[in-house]
Design a protein around this motif. Sequence first.
Motif, short mmCIF file in Angstrom:
data_model
loop_
_atom_site.label_atom_id
_atom_site.label_comp_id
_atom_site.label_asym_id
_atom_site.label_seq_id
_atom_site.Cartn_x
_atom_site.Cartn_y
_atom_site.Cartn_z
N PRO A 41 33.32 65.49 10.06
CA PRO A 41 32.44 65.90 11.06
C PRO A 41 30.86 66.01 10.41
N THR A 42 30.05 65.41 11.37
CA THR A 42 28.75 65.16 10.80
C THR A 42 27.72 65.73 11.81
N ARG A 43 26.94 66.78 11.39
CA ARG A 43 25.81 67.38 12.38
C ARG A 43 24.59 66.36 12.52
N THR A 44 24.45 66.02 13.69
CA THR A 44 23.36 65.47 14.12
C THR A 44 22.35 66.16 15.06
N GLN A 45 22.60 67.42 15.32
CA GLN A 45 21.53 68.38 15.90
C GLN A 45 21.89 69.70 15.33
N TYR A 46 20.76 70.44 15.12
CA TYR A 46 21.08 71.68 14.74
C TYR A 46 19.63 72.28 15.40
N GLY A 47 19.88 73.18 16.54
CA GLY A 47 18.74 73.90 17.26
C GLY A 47 17.84 72.68 17.74
N ILE A 48 16.27 72.87 17.16
CA ILE A 48 15.66 71.55 17.47
C ILE A 48 15.19 70.74 16.58
N ASN A 49 16.15 70.64 15.56
CA ASN A 49 16.23 69.58 14.52
C ASN A 49 17.13 68.54 14.83
N PHE A 50 16.83 67.43 14.19
CA PHE A 50 17.71 66.16 14.51
C PHE A 50 17.84 65.32 13.18
N ARG A 51 19.05 64.72 13.28
CA ARG A 51 19.45 63.99 12.02
C ARG A 51 20.23 62.65 12.60
N ARG A 52 19.77 61.38 11.92
CA ARG A 52 20.69 60.40 12.39
C ARG A 52 21.97 60.32 11.63
N PRO A 53 23.16 59.78 12.17
CA PRO A 53 24.29 59.62 11.45
C PRO A 53 24.16 58.83 10.38
N THR A 54 23.19 58.19 10.20
CA THR A 54 22.89 57.54 8.84
C THR A 54 22.05 58.20 7.96
N GLY A 55 21.71 59.63 8.06
CA GLY A 55 21.14 60.43 7.31
C GLY A 55 19.71 60.79 7.39
N GLN A 56 18.85 60.04 8.12
CA GLN A 56 17.40 60.19 8.07
C GLN A 56 17.23 61.39 9.15
N THR A 57 16.34 62.31 8.54
CA THR A 57 16.10 63.53 9.22
C THR A 57 14.75 63.57 10.00
N TYR A 58 14.63 64.33 11.08
CA TYR A 58 13.48 64.25 12.11
C TYR A 58 12.14 64.66 11.28
#
Length: 328
Positions: free
Chosen positions: A156-173
Amino acid sequence: MAPNETVVGMQVLQALAALRADSSELTAQHPDHAFRPAPECLVQWQAAGLDTTAFHNGLHAARARYAELGLSQMMPLERVLVGAESVRSGAFGGFHHPDQGYRHLQMIAVVTMYGPMERDTPERPELALLDLLRAYAHDCLHYGSRRRYVDVGGKPTRTQYGINFRRPTGQTYSAADPQGTPHTRNLGVVMEGACDREARRITRETAARAGFNAPDDVFGRFAFRDTTGTLSAEDVMTDPGGEGSDEAVRYVGALRRYETGVNRRYAVFLAEFAPGEEGDLHNVLLTAVVSGDTRDLGAWLDARHGPGTFAAVFQTSAYFTPTLDLSA
């Protein structure tokens, strides 16, 4: 499942269910402490003669306030594990104890009783009740924030938390803040600061209704001001010294670092982007964190600072940079 979670794929759902059925991995990180669900802990404190009314009043206040923000379901109190009865000499617990807080994969909050932990009831009941309320109110917002999980390599990989986002490949917003900066451009810090500002407001109002006041001693005064959000700039800059175990001294150091690195930066962010309207931006932001919808927040910022403010402030170019597969 938490109220605002989305899971993509049955395999991810099953993996999360397995993680959330067993808390032993989390409590094993604190082998010196004994953990009880918060309701059992509160009953134990009551049986020892402690009045826990203030905590329950604060819980009701939090429930009403969070409903205004769109969060109608609070984290079950049974999923808050409180550590105490430590076999480690000089153990000292509370909100700033190492490696505690809400764990989203397990959907459990691991916290510790404020103060000396070589006992099953708090040495300073008022401070312990306020500390537990602050931790619960804080972690409820983490629990209720929008999350999205996808399957990446069977995990399980988190790609959204609240108003923050992360690519499945790891890059953060958004990128991490430079060390020592007084302001923030990191969405993780903004959301953490927003959650704690709200939790400490609830704790501050609860303390006032209960007639709790700051103790006279240095450690107690720091703890009270921390849980109620009334630390002064002088407090942050001053080493309290005083007597206490090594862990108690380290605890105050962690308290001051958190105040500087999170709460002070969030306060600067509000003053920077909402002078005179700090409370309004805080409310809009927390509502967006719960729902995961940034449109109203973006419109609020655009109306005051021009189109595209959210992305201009927080988005890093690395968010759109493909990650090379170096394993090939």
